[in-house]
Design an enzyme around this catalytic site. Sequence first.
Site, PDB file in Angstrom:
ATOM      1  N   PHE A  54       0.841  -1.195   0.000  1.00  0.00           N
ATOM      2  CA  PHE A  54       0.000   0.000   0.000  1.00  0.00           C
ATOM      3  C   PHE A  54       0.876   1.246   0.000  1.00  0.00           C
ATOM      4  O   PHE A  54       1.866   1.312   0.731  1.00  0.00           O
ATOM      5  CB  PHE A  54      -0.875   0.056   1.259  1.00  0.00           C
ATOM      6  CG  PHE A  54      -1.866  -1.065   1.388  1.00  0.00           C
ATOM      7  CD1 PHE A  54      -3.100  -1.004   0.755  1.00  0.00           C
ATOM      8  CD2 PHE A  54      -1.563  -2.189   2.167  1.00  0.00           C
ATOM      9  CE1 PHE A  54      -4.019  -2.038   0.888  1.00  0.00           C
ATOM     10  CE2 PHE A  54      -2.477  -3.227   2.305  1.00  0.00           C
ATOM     11  CZ  PHE A  54      -3.715  -3.151   1.663  1.00  0.00           C
ATOM     12  N   ASP A  55       0.477   2.249  -0.775  1.00  0.00           N
ATOM     13  CA  ASP A  55       0.992   3.591  -0.599  1.00  0.00           C
ATOM     14  C   ASP A  55       0.295   4.165   0.643  1.00  0.00           C
ATOM     15  O   ASP A  55      -0.702   3.610   1.110  1.00  0.00           O
ATOM     16  CB  ASP A  55       0.666   4.421  -1.853  1.00  0.00           C
ATOM     17  CG  ASP A  55       1.073   5.882  -1.726  1.00  0.00           C
ATOM     18  OD1 ASP A  55       2.070   6.164  -1.039  1.00  0.00           O
ATOM     19  OD2 ASP A  55       0.383   6.736  -2.316  1.00  0.00           O
TER      20      ASP A  55
END
Length: 315
Positions: free
Chosen positions: A178-179
């Site tokens: 995930f960013d």
Amino acid sequence: MAEPESTVINTNVKQKDPSKALVIAVTTRAIFNLEEEHKLYLEKGKEEYIRHQQANQDKPLPPGTAFAFIQAAQYVNEKILESTPAEEDLFDILVLSNNSPESGARIINSAKHYGLEISKFCFVSDEDSTQYLKAHGVKLFLSADRTDVCNALRRGVSAALIFQQEVQAPSTPLRVVFDGDAVLFSDETDKVFQEQGLEGAMQYERAMEAVPMGEGPLKAFAMHLGKMRKKFSQEKSPIRTYLVTARSGRDMGIRAIKTLREWGLAIDEAFFMDGAPKGPILAQIQPHIFFDDGLHNIQGAQNVGVPSAWVPSCC
């Protein structure tokens, strides 16, 4: 609410309770490579496309970008059921298609060919197929159509846009990257950065250090994934999660870590890139899917063969 035009239940797969399972809806163009067929549809029209799909219904479609992710989710289910046979908190995969049921046989046959445990195939004639997502309890929606993704996000469903690319199937366990900002977290700091620059964003973060960040569009999915992850010790877990963010660890990492702690979301590894390209670290992690709101980061991931899903912050 009306049901999709046609829902085919896969009787070879045990049906799951959507209130307990992590339901993922994936479109046919996300899970299979249908680029040639889609081109035919756009150039020659629906009837020619249907004829082609019916003539080739026993010819398996090649895997698409989300294929390895769905396979790895299946592996997680196997591991969960090995340790707890009665467990109901499992991945539940359904395929959403704008195909008519007549041309959908190839989709069903392809899933069967690869041994994919798809519980339902929903053939939807409506222009906006995302209206059915909440009725099915969907927690994550993956599509190759930007309008679909924006509609799903507006309906409050975690969603991302899949770009068709050549993908090397990574090994297990399931690895999800995930960013941070505008993906796991809200885009509040991104907005400050755009208005006041890096120095302004750093001052804002220092002032807000004790205040958890708002929820991003993929928080709900990440939280459910984290709940499944907690069923195992770190060494034996069939799920690994990562945070790869452009934030710097020294100036802007504290609030991110505090927010994750406040949410009770355990991340296996966090990388604070301080604006450096994400491609090299993604090449090392070899995730099954990488979620980011920056198209330059998606491009960098694609350049190293990482399956990527764009979370548009403006639709």
